[in-house]
Design a protein around this motif. Sequence first.
Motif, PDB file in Angstrom:
ATOM      1  N   GLU A  51       0.936   7.653   1.177  1.00 18.53           N
ATOM      2  CA  GLU A  51       0.000   7.817   2.288  1.00 18.53           C
ATOM      3  C   GLU A  51      -0.391   9.284   2.418  1.00 18.53           C
ATOM      4  O   GLU A  51       0.038   9.982   3.329  1.00 18.53           O
ATOM      5  CB  GLU A  51       0.566   7.260   3.599  1.00 18.53           C
ATOM      6  N   HIS A 105       0.806  -1.215   0.000  1.00 21.09           N
ATOM      7  CA  HIS A 105       0.000   0.000   0.000  1.00 21.09           C
ATOM      8  C   HIS A 105       0.844   1.271   0.000  1.00 21.09           C
ATOM      9  O   HIS A 105       0.333   2.353  -0.243  1.00 21.09           O
ATOM     10  CB  HIS A 105      -0.925   0.002   1.223  1.00 21.09           C
ATOM     11  N   LEU A 106       2.133   1.159   0.284  1.00 22.34           N
ATOM     12  CA  LEU A 106       2.991   2.352   0.378  1.00 22.34           C
ATOM     13  C   LEU A 106       3.876   2.555  -0.847  1.00 22.34           C
ATOM     14  O   LEU A 106       4.431   3.627  -1.042  1.00 22.34           O
ATOM     15  CB  LEU A 106       3.891   2.248   1.627  1.00 22.34           C
ATOM     16  N   SER A 108      -1.820  12.676   3.320  1.00 25.94           N
ATOM     17  CA  SER A 108      -2.287  13.116   4.626  1.00 25.94           C
ATOM     18  C   SER A 108      -2.127  14.616   4.732  1.00 25.94           C
ATOM     19  O   SER A 108      -1.254  15.211   4.087  1.00 25.94           O
ATOM     20  CB  SER A 108      -1.448  12.427   5.704  1.00 25.94           C
ATOM     21  N   GLN A 112       4.472  12.452   1.576  1.00 28.65           N
ATOM     22  CA  GLN A 112       4.615  11.317   0.652  1.00 28.65           C
ATOM     23  C   GLN A 112       6.033  11.236   0.107  1.00 28.65           C
ATOM     24  O   GLN A 112       6.508  10.153  -0.223  1.00 28.65           O
ATOM     25  CB  GLN A 112       3.622  11.440  -0.502  1.00 28.65           C
TER      26      GLN A 112
END
Lengths: 82, 303
Positions: free
Chosen positions: B151, B77-78, B153, B160
């Motif tokens: 991710e 996911h990263l 944010s 990121q």
Amino acid sequence: MQAEIRAKVLELLGAQVDLKGLSDESDLYDAGLTSFASVQLMLALEDYFGVEFPERMLNRRTFSSIANIIASVNELALEKAA
Amino acid sequence: MDAQVSLLDQLLGAGLLFDTGVDGLYGRAGVFEDVVAGIERMVIAFGREDQAEVLRFPPGMNRAHFEASGYMKSFPHLAGTVHCFCGDEAAHGQLLGELAKGEDWTHGQKASDIVITPAACYPLYPLVAKRGRLKPQGGLFDLCSYCFRHEPSTDPARMQMFRMREYVRVGSPEQVMAFRQDWIERGKAFVTALELPHEVDLANDPFFGRGGRLASSSQREQGLKFELLIPVNSVVKPTACLSFNYHQDHFGELWGIEQHDGTKAHTACVGFGLERITLALFRHHGFDVKAWPAGVRTALGLA
């Protein structure tokens, strides 16, 4: 059910570590079970038995021996049947 | 408005960071970079006596090495991969048409041989393995790279694309554990010199999915990762600004890195989040660097 659980655990575990010479109490991490392999094993067991390992079982101890894995799956299977 | 948005807005408003339109992707002002440079000088000073070998890689790594690293097993996911247009003129025409219509034009993009570096030390291990067996004293490396983690944010401390500076120790279990323990102490001295409130705590990596919860608890039970936490956005959930990691023989096994006696090498690293430490300084000492405590300015070489 007990026999099926034991057979499936040994089959799936056998894909991750060499079971030769291991007893039910042997330390699987010493036998080469990696953290990632234990995750794969957990997901495969969940898939096959239609159960979900709860938070309290997500620790090293659950997967540290054949006996512990079988005990956990037995417990989950019983909960599911209840 | 919550505290995270507020801090980000303050930083953008003060012109320390520049908005790009993407959460977690920011431009940095000169003042911000002056502080980053000061932190880097301190990292060098704190590790100077160890005479680490300096290695620098671009922020992209060999995709084959990335695949072999197992990163996709733990953090799919990263990860960020570099995809490129590889089509002919007809495909180009189609792409331009889609672009003009505001449609998805990326479906034909093909994976290149490059992946964006997820952690500064990832390109190191295959290089060390290629050099052959380690010397009895093992190895010590100084690395720094922009890294990518997908991710998005609005927490400015969760970018990121950010810079990670690392010292990586390769050798026997005793050598790498001594290194990690030493750096936990140095890390505390480092942030004490910067007059920042902090605590060191047991931690885990953000492994993917439900299986990742097992991996996380396993990592904690074995005490493999510690973080030095500083309140940046939140006092309740302080930010990991330094981390101290023991990989056991994970990378040694994966890459075939051998100690001088042929046994698999163990590795450990200390990582410095350069933007995070910088943000912690602005958060605690204010946005006017000239008004920071004299001791902090001296430590950073800004005096």
